[in-house]
Design a protein around this motif. Sequence first.
Motif, short mmCIF file in Angstrom:
data_model
loop_
_atom_site.label_atom_id
_atom_site.label_comp_id
_atom_site.label_asym_id
_atom_site.label_seq_id
_atom_site.Cartn_x
_atom_site.Cartn_y
_atom_site.Cartn_z
N VAL A 1 0.84 -1.21 0.00
CA VAL A 1 0.00 0.00 0.00
C VAL A 1 0.87 1.25 0.00
O VAL A 1 0.59 2.23 -0.71
N ILE A 2 1.95 1.23 0.82
CA ILE A 2 2.87 2.37 0.85
C ILE A 2 3.51 2.57 -0.51
O ILE A 2 3.71 3.70 -0.97
N THR A 3 3.85 1.47 -1.18
CA THR A 3 4.42 1.57 -2.53
C THR A 3 3.46 2.31 -3.46
O THR A 3 3.83 3.22 -4.19
N PHE A 4 2.20 1.91 -3.40
CA PHE A 4 1.19 2.55 -4.26
C PHE A 4 1.02 4.03 -3.90
O PHE A 4 0.93 4.89 -4.78
N LEU A 5 0.99 4.32 -2.59
CA LEU A 5 0.79 5.70 -2.16
C LEU A 5 1.94 6.61 -2.62
O LEU A 5 1.73 7.76 -3.00
N GLY A 6 3.16 6.08 -2.58
CA GLY A 6 4.30 6.87 -3.01
C GLY A 6 4.25 7.20 -4.49
O GLY A 6 4.49 8.33 -4.90
N VAL A 7 3.91 6.19 -5.28
CA VAL A 7 3.79 6.41 -6.72
C VAL A 7 2.61 7.33 -7.02
O VAL A 7 2.66 8.17 -7.93
N ASP A 8 1.56 7.18 -6.24
CA ASP A 8 0.33 7.91 -6.54
C ASP A 8 0.45 9.40 -6.25
O ASP A 8 -0.29 10.19 -6.85
N LEU A 9 1.35 9.80 -5.35
CA LEU A 9 1.47 11.23 -5.05
C LEU A 9 1.85 12.02 -6.31
O LEU A 9 1.28 13.07 -6.59
N GLY A 10 2.80 11.47 -7.08
CA GLY A 10 3.16 12.12 -8.34
C GLY A 10 2.02 12.09 -9.34
O GLY A 10 1.78 13.06 -10.07
N SER A 11 1.27 10.98 -9.36
CA SER A 11 0.14 10.87 -10.29
C SER A 11 -0.96 11.86 -9.94
O SER A 11 -1.62 12.41 -10.83
N LEU A 12 -1.16 12.10 -8.65
CA LEU A 12 -2.18 13.07 -8.23
C LEU A 12 -1.82 14.47 -8.70
O LEU A 12 -2.70 15.24 -9.13
N MET A 13 -0.53 14.82 -8.62
CA MET A 13 -0.11 16.14 -9.07
C MET A 13 -0.39 16.31 -10.56
O MET A 13 -0.86 17.36 -11.01
N ALA A 14 -0.11 15.25 -11.34
CA ALA A 14 -0.35 15.33 -12.78
C ALA A 14 -1.85 15.29 -13.09
O ALA A 14 -2.34 16.00 -13.96
N GLY A 15 -2.58 14.45 -12.34
CA GLY A 15 -4.01 14.32 -12.59
C GLY A 15 -4.82 15.52 -12.16
O GLY A 15 -6.01 15.64 -12.50
#
Length: 308
Positions: free
Chosen positions: A233-247
């Motif tokens: 879950v932490i792996t996903f959250l780390g990757v997702d922070l960058g995706s949220l900025m782009a999204g």
Amino acid sequence: MWRYVVRRLLQMVPVLIGTTLLIYLAVFALPGDPIRVLGGDKPMPPSVYEALRHHYHLDQPLIVQYGQYLWGLVHGDFGETLTGQPVSDVMKADWAVTARLAVTAWIFELVIGIALGVWAGRRKGGIADTVVLSGTTLIIAIPVFVLAYSAQLLFGLKLGWFPTAGIDDGWPYSYLLPGIVLGSTSLAYIARLTRTSLVENSRADYVRTAVAKGLTRRRVLIRHTLRNSLIPVITFLGVDLGSLMAGAIVIEGIFNLPGIGGQIYTAIQIKDGPTVVGIATLLVLVYLFANLAVDVLYGVLDPRIRYE
């Protein structure tokens, strides 16, 4: 630990160069002349045209332009917009809005997603499990812009719980509804990931040993099962922070938030390449450092993981 961090920082250098090179080529290799676009419908004197092309290094080979951009980036210079304003000043003005939106969405998906995953995982096969799995599947299936307009209509206009646009009410109130919408899809993935990981770890030998030693179910869950279940879950959250900025580009447009999403959308329309490349580079840096933080967190969650 520190050797590992330094090694990871060194590994980030070729990744940063490769991604920024691709971004730079994708932006500046496109057909069209940004200086002509800058002039608009009015004819531009040839001397002014040539001077502007020289100022923005557009009269040099593309790879030389990229080298100069990279050299400036090393010194903290993200370039200059076609209107003569430093890109860093443009980002500084709007960065806070996008960062607040992304952090709001990230906290929402972190807290609610993990809570739903634990709730479903502890009741595998029950009503709660079915409700979470069905609800998250529905959220994933709906495009985010449909969720955004539906949320605006229901919670903003009909019920009046949240503002429908702008940031006049400040953080966090103005950011709650767009943040919830932005983080909704990732929340669904986190809930399902937490639920699956929790169910799998509940059957592990170390959990059965902890139960056999007489530990309470709550202690086994918090100290053993959940701790190991959170690694993916932490792996996903780390990757997702960058995706949220782009999204955030889409969500900022729908909720009329003055963030870097709107800036990059405008820059693409007027072919302002330096602004597009500068903002994209900043997003790449956020993504890289978020992944570094995740890798460091692995050792905190699971002491068996060693960095050397």
